[in-house]
Scaffold this active site. Structure first.
Site, mmCIF file in Angstrom:
data_model
loop_
_atom_site.group_PDB
_atom_site.id
_atom_site.type_symbol
_atom_site.label_atom_id
_atom_site.label_comp_id
_atom_site.label_asym_id
_atom_site.label_seq_id
_atom_site.Cartn_x
_atom_site.Cartn_y
_atom_site.Cartn_z
ATOM 1 N N LYS A 36 -23.926 4.841 1.634
ATOM 2 C CA LYS A 36 -23.185 5.065 0.399
ATOM 3 C C LYS A 36 -24.128 4.840 -0.791
ATOM 4 C CE LYS A 36 -18.552 3.824 2.025
ATOM 5 N NZ LYS A 36 -17.348 2.994 1.773
ATOM 6 N N LYS B 91 0.833 -1.208 0.000
ATOM 7 C CA LYS B 91 0.000 0.000 0.000
ATOM 8 C C LYS B 91 0.866 1.256 0.000
ATOM 9 C CE LYS B 91 -4.476 1.357 1.776
ATOM 10 N NZ LYS B 91 -5.589 0.993 2.674
ATOM 11 N N HIS C 240 -18.603 3.799 11.044
ATOM 12 C CA HIS C 240 -17.150 3.673 11.057
ATOM 13 C C HIS C 240 -16.532 4.632 12.066
ATOM 14 C CE1 HIS C 240 -16.589 1.787 6.777
ATOM 15 N NE2 HIS C 240 -17.593 1.246 7.451
ATOM 16 N N GLU D 252 -9.338 0.923 13.249
ATOM 17 C CA GLU D 252 -10.587 1.191 12.534
ATOM 18 C C GLU D 252 -11.664 0.236 13.052
ATOM 19 O OE1 GLU D 252 -11.806 1.887 7.933
ATOM 20 O OE2 GLU D 252 -11.066 -0.122 8.422
#
Length: 229
Positions: A143, A84, A151, A170
């Site tokens: 969404k 990443k 979240h 998270e």
């Protein structure tokens, strides 16, 4: 192969042309830095899971039921973290990972009812040692795909043998029904041979709406049975 074996194998298989001892030592330091980072984030996950379990037990004592149905966790592998960082064009260092990646440690909490989600959020928010970095309510504001969940990214203190450090975790909190939809949608979305057409996307969105209606109906029934407002 676990991550420690991955590091050892990587060190053993450094190119034979790399004869400079300082270069190999640099590689070795990077590997061990990521090992320590992984330990820190794994410990942060355990701190949050323990806190959630305690809150769930306390809720059970007060209200004779548990708001949390299940807790799952995941920790990104060093290989995934490095990949990443490369994708983002960032230095392959633990400092870059900590400053730029907030999803290295993750926890998914499933609840029976929507009201339980907000109860868990409130309980986490009241902890003075947890610092909420980011939060997004995809239940009140789904969404476009239909995805629903709450979240949170929480900075968690981890007490190591010589010092206290913070690591972000998270946390995704959703009902069982929301988790059912999200899990299947994820499988379809990332299936290599799948072609998600606009028609299929719309079908998935409609399914999400139906599931949301069911969630609300189940909560109304629960509240009616228990004479709650």
């Amino acid at each position: 192969m676990d991550d420690k074996d991955f590091y050892i194998e990587a060190l053993d298989n450094l190119p034979a042309l790399v004869e400079n001892k300082s270069v190999k030592e640099q590689f070795q330091q990077v590997f061990y830095d990521f090992l320590q980072l992984q330990h820190l984030y794994d410990s942060a996950i355990e701190v949050v899971k323990t806190s959630l379990s305690i809150l769930d037990s306390e809720f059970s004592v007060k209200f004779q039921r548990n708001p949390i149905h299940n807790i799952e966790s995941r920790l990104k592998s060093p290989q995934s973290i490095i990949g990443k960082l490369r994708k983002k064009g960032l230095p392959l260092t633990t400092d870059a990972a900590q400053k730029n990646l907030l999803d290295m440690a993750g926890i998914r909490v499933t609840c029976c009812y929507i009201s339980d989600i907000y109860a868990v959020v409130e309980m986490l928010s009241q902890r003075d040692d947890f610092v909420i970095i980011k939060q997004k309510d995809y239940i009140k504001n789904p969404k476009p795909s239909g995805y629903r969940s709450y979240h949170l990214v929480v900075n968690v203190p981890v007490y190591l043998w010589s010092q206290k450090k913070y690591a972000p975790v998270e946390i995704q909190i959703r009902t069982i029904a929301m988790d059912f939809w999200a899990s299947l949608e994820h499988q379809l979305k990332y299936k290599p041979s799948a072609a998600i057409t606009p028609e299929i996307s719309e079908e998935l969105r409609v399914c999400a709406e139906r599931i949301a209606e069911t969630d609300m109906q189940m909560q109304r029934i629960f509240m009616e049975i228990n004479n709650l407002d």
